[in-house]
Motif scaffolding. Structure first.
Motif, PDB file in Angstrom:
ATOM      1  N   ASN A   1      32.637 -47.644  14.010  1.00 47.46           N
ATOM      2  CA  ASN A   1      31.273 -47.211  14.319  1.00 47.46           C
ATOM      3  C   ASN A   1      30.909 -46.173  13.274  1.00 47.46           C
ATOM      4  OD1 ASN A   1      28.930 -46.030  15.183  1.00 47.46           O
ATOM      5  ND2 ASN A   1      29.641 -45.565  17.263  1.00 47.46           N
ATOM      6  N   MET A   2      30.133 -46.587  12.301  1.00 48.92           N
ATOM      7  CA  MET A   2      29.906 -45.739  11.143  1.00 48.92           C
ATOM      8  C   MET A   2      28.927 -44.588  11.409  1.00 48.92           C
ATOM      9  SD  MET A   2      32.092 -46.804   9.185  1.00 48.92           S
ATOM     10  CE  MET A   2      33.188 -48.221   9.213  1.00 48.92           C
ATOM     11  N   LYS A   3      28.427 -44.504  12.627  1.00 48.78           N
ATOM     12  CA  LYS A   3      27.533 -43.398  12.967  1.00 48.78           C
ATOM     13  C   LYS A   3      28.275 -42.246  13.648  1.00 48.78           C
ATOM     14  CE  LYS A   3      23.349 -46.239  13.394  1.00 48.78           C
ATOM     15  NZ  LYS A   3      22.241 -46.683  14.289  1.00 48.78           N
ATOM     16  N   ASN A   4      29.514 -42.495  14.113  1.00 49.05           N
ATOM     17  CA  ASN A   4      30.204 -41.411  14.810  1.00 49.05           C
ATOM     18  C   ASN A   4      30.909 -40.484  13.813  1.00 49.05           C
ATOM     19  OD1 ASN A   4      32.768 -42.418  14.142  1.00 49.05           O
ATOM     20  ND2 ASN A   4      33.011 -43.499  16.067  1.00 49.05           N
ATOM     21  N   ARG A   5      31.415 -39.378  14.311  1.00 49.55           N
ATOM     22  CA  ARG A   5      31.935 -38.329  13.436  1.00 49.55           C
ATOM     23  C   ARG A   5      33.202 -38.735  12.699  1.00 49.55           C
ATOM     24  NH1 ARG A   5      36.221 -35.371  15.323  1.00 49.55           N
ATOM     25  NH2 ARG A   5      36.890 -35.733  17.467  1.00 49.55           N
ATOM     26  N   PHE A   6      33.874 -39.793  13.137  1.00 48.36           N
ATOM     27  CA  PHE A   6      35.124 -40.177  12.489  1.00 48.36           C
ATOM     28  C   PHE A   6      34.910 -40.811  11.122  1.00 48.36           C
ATOM     29  CE2 PHE A   6      35.985 -40.507  17.133  1.00 48.36           C
ATOM     30  CZ  PHE A   6      36.823 -39.418  17.216  1.00 48.36           C
ATOM     31  N   PHE A   7      33.756 -41.426  10.925  1.00 46.32           N
ATOM     32  CA  PHE A   7      33.480 -42.109   9.662  1.00 46.32           C
ATOM     33  C   PHE A   7      32.195 -41.655   8.983  1.00 46.32           C
ATOM     34  CE2 PHE A   7      35.977 -45.127  12.245  1.00 46.32           C
ATOM     35  CZ  PHE A   7      37.058 -45.321  11.395  1.00 46.32           C
ATOM     36  N   ASN A   8      31.339 -40.965   9.710  1.00 42.33           N
ATOM     37  CA  ASN A   8      30.022 -40.591   9.195  1.00 42.33           C
ATOM     38  C   ASN A   8      30.150 -39.460   8.159  1.00 42.33           C
ATOM     39  OD1 ASN A   8      27.397 -39.595   8.831  1.00 42.33           O
ATOM     40  ND2 ASN A   8      26.791 -40.147  10.914  1.00 42.33           N
ATOM     41  N   MET A   9      29.770 -39.740   6.931  1.00 43.64           N
ATOM     42  CA  MET A   9      29.880 -38.737   5.866  1.00 43.64           C
ATOM     43  C   MET A   9      28.948 -37.552   6.109  1.00 43.64           C
ATOM     44  SD  MET A   9      32.208 -39.513   3.596  1.00 43.64           S
ATOM     45  CE  MET A   9      31.796 -38.906   1.956  1.00 43.64           C
ATOM     46  N   ASP A  10      27.808 -37.790   6.756  1.00 42.63           N
ATOM     47  CA  ASP A  10      26.886 -36.687   7.059  1.00 42.63           C
ATOM     48  C   ASP A  10      27.488 -35.709   8.063  1.00 42.63           C
ATOM     49  OD1 ASP A  10      24.856 -37.528   5.353  1.00 42.63           O
ATOM     50  OD2 ASP A  10      24.020 -38.892   6.867  1.00 42.63           O
ATOM     51  N   LEU A  11      28.490 -36.153   8.827  1.00 42.34           N
ATOM     52  CA  LEU A  11      29.182 -35.298   9.798  1.00 42.34           C
ATOM     53  C   LEU A  11      30.567 -34.897   9.292  1.00 42.34           C
ATOM     54  CD1 LEU A  11      28.225 -37.151  13.122  1.00 42.34           C
ATOM     55  CD2 LEU A  11      27.133 -35.133  12.102  1.00 42.34           C
ATOM     56  N   ALA A  12      30.787 -35.073   7.975  1.00 46.28           N
ATOM     57  CA  ALA A  12      32.073 -34.716   7.342  1.00 46.28           C
ATOM     58  C   ALA A  12      33.227 -35.492   7.971  1.00 46.28           C
ATOM     59  CB  ALA A  12      32.319 -33.219   7.406  1.00 46.28           C
ATOM     60  N   GLY A  13      33.010 -36.811   8.147  1.00 41.84           N
ATOM     61  CA  GLY A  13      34.030 -37.658   8.756  1.00 41.84           C
ATOM     62  C   GLY A  13      35.214 -37.919   7.838  1.00 41.84           C
ATOM     63  N   GLY A  14      36.251 -38.508   8.429  1.00 41.21           N
ATOM     64  CA  GLY A  14      37.438 -38.868   7.669  1.00 41.21           C
ATOM     65  C   GLY A  14      38.708 -38.324   8.286  1.00 41.21           C
ATOM     66  N   ALA A  15      39.833 -38.899   7.862  1.00 38.32           N
ATOM     67  CA  ALA A  15      41.128 -38.536   8.425  1.00 38.32           C
ATOM     68  C   ALA A  15      41.551 -37.117   8.042  1.00 38.32           C
ATOM     69  CB  ALA A  15      42.188 -39.542   7.984  1.00 38.32           C
ATOM     70  N   MET A  16      41.246 -36.701   6.820  1.00 37.26           N
ATOM     71  CA  MET A  16      41.788 -35.436   6.319  1.00 37.26           C
ATOM     72  C   MET A  16      41.387 -34.245   7.179  1.00 37.26           C
ATOM     73  SD  MET A  16      43.700 -34.032   4.093  1.00 37.26           S
ATOM     74  CE  MET A  16      43.815 -35.256   2.780  1.00 37.26           C
ATOM     75  N   LEU A  17      40.091 -34.052   7.400  1.00 35.95           N
ATOM     76  CA  LEU A  17      39.633 -32.867   8.125  1.00 35.95           C
ATOM     77  C   LEU A  17      39.807 -32.997   9.638  1.00 35.95           C
ATOM     78  CD1 LEU A  17      36.381 -31.732   6.243  1.00 35.95           C
ATOM     79  CD2 LEU A  17      38.766 -31.167   5.775  1.00 35.95           C
ATOM     80  N   ASP A  18      39.980 -34.225  10.123  1.00 30.59           N
ATOM     81  CA  ASP A  18      40.098 -34.421  11.568  1.00 30.59           C
ATOM     82  C   ASP A  18      41.550 -34.377  12.041  1.00 30.59           C
ATOM     83  OD1 ASP A  18      38.458 -35.082  14.032  1.00 30.59           O
ATOM     84  OD2 ASP A  18      39.984 -36.642  14.131  1.00 30.59           O
ATOM     85  N   ILE A  19      42.433 -35.125  11.378  1.00 28.11           N
ATOM     86  CA  ILE A  19      43.834 -35.167  11.804  1.00 28.11           C
ATOM     87  C   ILE A  19      44.793 -34.667  10.721  1.00 28.11           C
ATOM     88  CG2 ILE A  19      43.443 -36.970  13.512  1.00 28.11           C
ATOM     89  CD1 ILE A  19      44.491 -39.029  11.575  1.00 28.11           C
ATOM     90  N   GLY A  20      44.384 -34.807   9.447  1.00 27.83           N
ATOM     91  CA  GLY A  20      45.235 -34.324   8.367  1.00 27.83           C
ATOM     92  C   GLY A  20      45.479 -32.835   8.440  1.00 27.83           C
ATOM     93  N   VAL A  21      44.499 -32.102   8.936  1.00 24.40           N
ATOM     94  CA  VAL A  21      44.642 -30.654   9.048  1.00 24.40           C
ATOM     95  C   VAL A  21      45.803 -30.291   9.977  1.00 24.40           C
ATOM     96  CG1 VAL A  21      42.944 -30.453  10.932  1.00 24.40           C
ATOM     97  CG2 VAL A  21      43.378 -28.496   9.418  1.00 24.40           C
ATOM     98  N   TYR A  22      46.041 -31.071  11.029  1.00 22.61           N
ATOM     99  CA  TYR A  22      47.194 -30.839  11.901  1.00 22.61           C
ATOM    100  C   TYR A  22      48.497 -31.128  11.157  1.00 22.61           C
ATOM    101  CZ  TYR A  22      44.292 -30.692  16.162  1.00 22.61           C
ATOM    102  OH  TYR A  22      43.383 -30.357  17.138  1.00 22.61           O
ATOM    103  N   ALA A  23      48.543 -32.280  10.486  1.00 16.14           N
ATOM    104  CA  ALA A  23      49.764 -32.700   9.799  1.00 16.14           C
ATOM    105  C   ALA A  23      50.147 -31.702   8.715  1.00 16.14           C
ATOM    106  CB  ALA A  23      49.576 -34.097   9.215  1.00 16.14           C
ATOM    107  N   LEU A  24      49.176 -31.275   7.918  1.00 20.95           N
ATOM    108  CA  LEU A  24      49.464 -30.331   6.843  1.00 20.95           C
ATOM    109  C   LEU A  24      49.791 -28.947   7.388  1.00 20.95           C
ATOM    110  CD1 LEU A  24      46.766 -31.498   4.294  1.00 20.95           C
ATOM    111  CD2 LEU A  24      49.238 -31.779   4.071  1.00 20.95           C
ATOM    112  N   SER A  25      49.231 -28.613   8.536  1.00 21.03           N
ATOM    113  CA  SER A  25      49.532 -27.310   9.148  1.00 21.03           C
ATOM    114  C   SER A  25      50.982 -27.245   9.616  1.00 21.03           C
ATOM    115  CB  SER A  25      48.583 -27.024  10.314  1.00 21.03           C
ATOM    116  OG  SER A  25      47.264 -26.812   9.854  1.00 21.03           O
ATOM    117  N   ILE A  26      51.481 -28.313  10.211  1.00 20.26           N
ATOM    118  CA  ILE A  26      52.879 -28.265  10.657  1.00 20.26           C
ATOM    119  C   ILE A  26      53.811 -28.259   9.457  1.00 20.26           C
ATOM    120  CG2 ILE A  26      53.296 -30.763  10.997  1.00 20.26           C
ATOM    121  CD1 ILE A  26      54.821 -29.940  13.564  1.00 20.26           C
ATOM    122  N   VAL A  27      53.438 -28.992   8.403  1.00 17.83           N
ATOM    123  CA  VAL A  27      54.227 -28.950   7.172  1.00 17.83           C
ATOM    124  C   VAL A  27      54.284 -27.520   6.639  1.00 17.83           C
ATOM    125  CG1 VAL A  27      54.232 -29.607   4.731  1.00 17.83           C
ATOM    126  CG2 VAL A  27      53.876 -31.358   6.483  1.00 17.83           C
TER     127      VAL A  27
END
Length: 329
Positions: free
Chosen positions: A162-188
């Motif tokens: 669903n390209m309008k939701n926050r997971f993919f919508n570029m206008d809402l800064a979507g994407g894996a990095m800021l949503d889940i990558g931040v957790y992964a890199l934080s534990i690292v």
């Protein structure tokens, strides 16, 4: 001795995290003082649900309210920078949902502004605050398991296209990095003795151009290494493994973990460590934030680690040329 003062919290936003935050305050025998939201009716309904004293007609009113000590920003992360700037300029301590900002430029500016105003700034990153991690960091630092050698982290969610939701919508800064990558890199970062300097990656964009999937290799000056695998369109376990010379630590559901298994490298013996409760994740976060404000010591908030993680995420997005609309790097 910590100064005793009843700190008034205001929350910006009325979503899932704001609801959890209000419940966490109740566990602290406190009430949320105020709420603001872009949709006024939602703020009113939220206030009625949690017995909130103050509802702002506009969000800006929150920044000028002398009764507010701490603002918890829970709005989408593409809105954080502007709200943070206004709050800090008006003397408010700030606790901000991950990802704390979009990029390093924004975070560096806000760190400098908080220092200039003598205010406390922290990221609501569960990993910095869960009791389990505080025990595990002490265990690793004690040398009982030997030196950290390799960290492996997986985090994958299956989100429909669903390209309008926050997971993919570029206008809402979507994407894996800021949503889940931040957790992964934080534990690292939390188990590395120093920040990674060597960072390599591969990535795959979604149809909107957001980062749908990525694999990341990291290494620091102490030769500690890590691998991270992220996806927004394929399910993976939320699993972290910290491999040391004499054994390894395995943590499932790592963003809010309350238990870990430690495996001895020679014997294969397994022991479980439990600390805290997953359900109380925001309670631990907010307790640490209050401690930082009351003592003036923000080390418990690990903002320097948040900066290290943001620097990595910004570096990677620049390499991928994955820039959000109107974003200034």
């Amino acid at each position: 001795m910590m100064e005793q003062k009843n700190l008034n919290w205001a929350v910006l936003g009325t979503g899932v995290i704001a609801n959890e935050m209000a419940c966490a305050l109740q566990k602290m025998d406190k009430k949320l003082y105020a709420v603001g939201n872009r949709t006024y009716d939602k703020a009113v309904a939220f206030a009625e649900k949690y017995g909130v004293e103050k509802v702002y007609d506009t969000i800006d009113e929150m920044f000028f309210d002398d009764k507010v000590d701490i603002i918890y920003i829970t709005s989408p992360h593409n809105t954080h920078y502007d709200f943070m700037k206004r709050a800090l300029e008006n003397g408010k301590h700030l606790f901000v949902e991950k990802s704390i900002t979009l990029n390093s430029r924004e975070l560096d500016e806000m760190i400098a502004l908080a220092k200039e105003k003598d205010l406390i700034l922290g990221e609501a990153m569960t990993i910095w605050h869960m009791p389990l991690y505080k025990e595990l960091w002490c265990l690793v630092e004690s040398g009982e398991l030997g030196c950290v050698q390799m960290i492996t982290v997986n985090f994958g969610s299956f989100k429909e296209y669903n390209m309008k939701n926050r997971f993919f919508n570029m206008d809402l800064a979507g994407g894996a990095m800021l949503d889940i990558g931040v957790y992964a890199l934080s534990i690292v970062r939390s188990f590395m003795s120093e920040a990674p300097t060597d960072v390599l990656s591969q990535w795959r964009p979604s149809p909107t151009g957001s980062d749908e999937q990525a694999t990341i290799l990291l290494k620091n000056g102490a030769s500690e290494m890590a691998t991270v695998a992220l996806s927004m369109h394929s399910k993976q376990p939320k699993r972290a493994m910290i491999s040391c010379e004499k054994g390894y630590i395995e943590i499932m559901e790592f963003p809010r973990a309350d238990k870990a298994v430690i495996v001895d490298a020679e014997s294969g013996d397994r022991r479980e460590i439990s600390a805290g409760d997953t359900a109380n994740a925001l309670y631990y976060e907010m307790q640490d934030m209050e401690t930082a404000v009351l003592t003036g010591d923000d080390s418990i908030l690990k903002l320097s680690y948040s900066k290290d993680v943001m620097d990595i995420m910004t570096r990677l997005r620049k390499e991928w040329n994955m820039k959000y609309p109107n974003e200034i790097w």
